[in-house]
Each structure stands twice: as structure tokens, then as C-alpha cells.
Design a protein around this motif. Structure first.
Motif, PDB file in Angstrom:
ATOM      1  N   LEU A  13     -17.539 -45.266 -49.985  1.00  0.00           N
ATOM      2  CA  LEU A  13     -16.140 -45.589 -50.313  1.00  0.00           C
ATOM      3  C   LEU A  13     -15.248 -45.501 -49.083  1.00  0.00           C
ATOM      4  CD1 LEU A  13     -15.622 -43.715 -53.701  1.00  0.00           C
ATOM      5  CD2 LEU A  13     -15.915 -46.161 -53.367  1.00  0.00           C
ATOM      6  N   LEU A  88     -12.209 -45.957 -57.796  1.00  0.00           N
ATOM      7  CA  LEU A  88     -12.901 -46.802 -56.813  1.00  0.00           C
ATOM      8  C   LEU A  88     -14.335 -47.095 -57.249  1.00  0.00           C
ATOM      9  CD1 LEU A  88     -11.515 -45.125 -53.600  1.00  0.00           C
ATOM     10  CD2 LEU A  88     -11.155 -47.506 -54.257  1.00  0.00           C
ATOM     11  N   ASN A  96     -21.392 -50.749 -55.344  1.00  0.00           N
ATOM     12  CA  ASN A  96     -21.628 -49.436 -54.746  1.00  0.00           C
ATOM     13  C   ASN A  96     -23.096 -49.049 -54.805  1.00  0.00           C
ATOM     14  OD1 ASN A  96     -22.101 -47.036 -56.544  1.00  0.00           O
ATOM     15  ND2 ASN A  96     -20.336 -47.860 -57.605  1.00  0.00           N
TER      16      ASN A  96
END
Ligand SMILES: [Zn+2]
Length: 98
Positions: A13, A88, A96
């Protein structure tokens, strides 16, 4: 107990999420001026900013604050770290690493 996130996700992130893409997702005021990314600072509301793509940071010259994607999300949404990370991870769940 504070929720623990996996270190790989946090690294990702901070380092791999595009700040330009994040500003769009947050619908945060920003534009490109002479090739620079200019954004309204969530701390001081000035728009004297710079983007450091090498370090994946955006910086406000006025209040001297550096923001990585997590910092920026916390400031823009006025939320805590855990909530910012959850936002996020949710926003980028297709990309991710976990
Ligand atoms: Zn500022």
C-alpha cells in the motif's frame, strides 16, 4: 486489540499504490500542472504540492507534510490508520498481493 495487517500488504500500500489513482478514487481535488501532480492538501487546504514518484510520496510545501497513500487516506477521510488500511485494501482488492 489493534488489528494486525500483514507486512507485505502494508508495504504494498505504501509503495505500489498509485497516488494519482488514489486521488481519483477519493475524488480528491487535484490536477496536473506542467507535468506535476498538484493536489489540495488535506491538512492545510493549500495547493502547493509536489509528487515524488521514486518514493511514492506527495508533499505539501506549505505545511511541510509528506503523504504516502496510507497517510493521505487518513488525512482525506479523517480516519484512523486501521480504517484507512481497510479502505485501501478494499479499494484495491483486485490488485493487492494477498
Ligand atoms: Zn499542507
Amino acid at each position: 486489540m489493534a488489528k494486525r495487517f500483514n507486512r507485505k500488504q502494508l508495504w504494498w500500500l505504501r509503495n505500489e499504490v498509485s497516488l494519482l489513482d488514489l486521488l481519483r478514487r477519493l475524488q480528491w481535488p487535484h490536477k496536473r500542472r506542467d507535468g506535476q501532480l498538484v493536489f489540495v492538501c488535506p491538512r492545510c487546504n493549500e495547493s502547493r504540492s509536489d509528487h515524488n514518484p521514486q518514493e511514492n510520496l506527495i508533499r505539501c510545501f506549505y505545511c511541510q507534510t509528506n503523504f504516502n497513500p496510507i497517510d493521505f487516506t487518513m488525512a482525506a477521510r479523517e480516519c484512523e490508520f486501521v480504517e484507512a488500511v481497510e479502505f485501501l485494501l478494499g479499494s484495491y482488492s483486485n490488485t493487492n498481493p494477498d
